[in-house]
Design a protein around this motif. Sequence first.
Motif, PDB file in Angstrom:
ATOM      1  N   TYR A   1      12.840  10.971  -6.713  1.00 24.31           N
ATOM      2  CA  TYR A   1      13.099   9.591  -7.112  1.00 24.31           C
ATOM      3  C   TYR A   1      13.467   9.563  -8.598  1.00 24.31           C
ATOM      4  O   TYR A   1      12.814  10.201  -9.420  1.00 24.31           O
TER       5      TYR A   1
ATOM      6  N   THR B   1      16.793   9.500  -4.367  1.00 24.85           N
ATOM      7  CA  THR B   1      16.980   8.059  -4.321  1.00 24.85           C
ATOM      8  C   THR B   1      16.953   7.564  -5.763  1.00 24.85           C
ATOM      9  O   THR B   1      16.020   7.874  -6.503  1.00 24.85           O
TER      10      THR B   1
ATOM     11  N   ASP C   1      21.159   7.755  -2.307  1.00 24.42           N
ATOM     12  CA  ASP C   1      21.019   6.327  -2.018  1.00 24.42           C
ATOM     13  C   ASP C   1      20.673   5.613  -3.316  1.00 24.42           C
ATOM     14  O   ASP C   1      19.833   6.081  -4.088  1.00 24.42           O
TER      15      ASP C   1
END
Length: 222
Positions: free
Chosen positions: A102, A134, A194
């Motif tokens: 992340y 992400t 993403d």
Amino acid sequence: MSNPNPNPNLKEPSFDRIHDTQEIYRVLLHAMSRPGLICELGVSMDGVDLPVGTSKAAAAIAFTLLDGEVTFAVQMYGQEGWTETIRRLTYCKLVDFADADYVFVEGNEELRFINQLQSQLRKGTLSSPEKSATVFIRVKHFVNNELLSGHQGCSLKLTGPGIQTETMCYVTGLSFAWIESRARLVEEYPLGVDLILYTENGELIAIPRTTVVEGVAGAWHM
């Protein structure tokens, strides 16, 4: 009793680490299933108590997703205390961008940083495309097209899975270089990253790697 730790400390007098994180997780899942739809973290983030100037919205997301089994990387202005607090309270390992599950960054980053980051982010592999990063990008506002005048940002048209025809997103505080970089990162689907764009008041939109994005930069600059 006073806190013996002199570092900025994230207090949780009313943030429920079970109920509130479950609600936030549902919001994130819904956003991912409906790309471009403005979703809200809502009251679930209200209980997060932070020192002035640090990001409550980012902390709510971090509490929901980070634990000792994943890694994260951060480049956010004035968030040094936030980073240390999240690392300490979630047991998540702070790593370089190339190793992060992340990533938390700013929407108005410089072109050089965005291009450098593009080459470092994990895109997954053909056998394990889910082993990718992400990226959470902090922006200023999502606005509708009646409020464009006087703003500077990106106008985005989204199409693809989860979108009936097309969705228009108008984002302020987002460098168009993020959209150009993202296009290069997802050109070898299923590899890619993403993106989730979020604001300090808890609004967010998701742009999964399956979404096709057409955009215009600086469309609203007067």
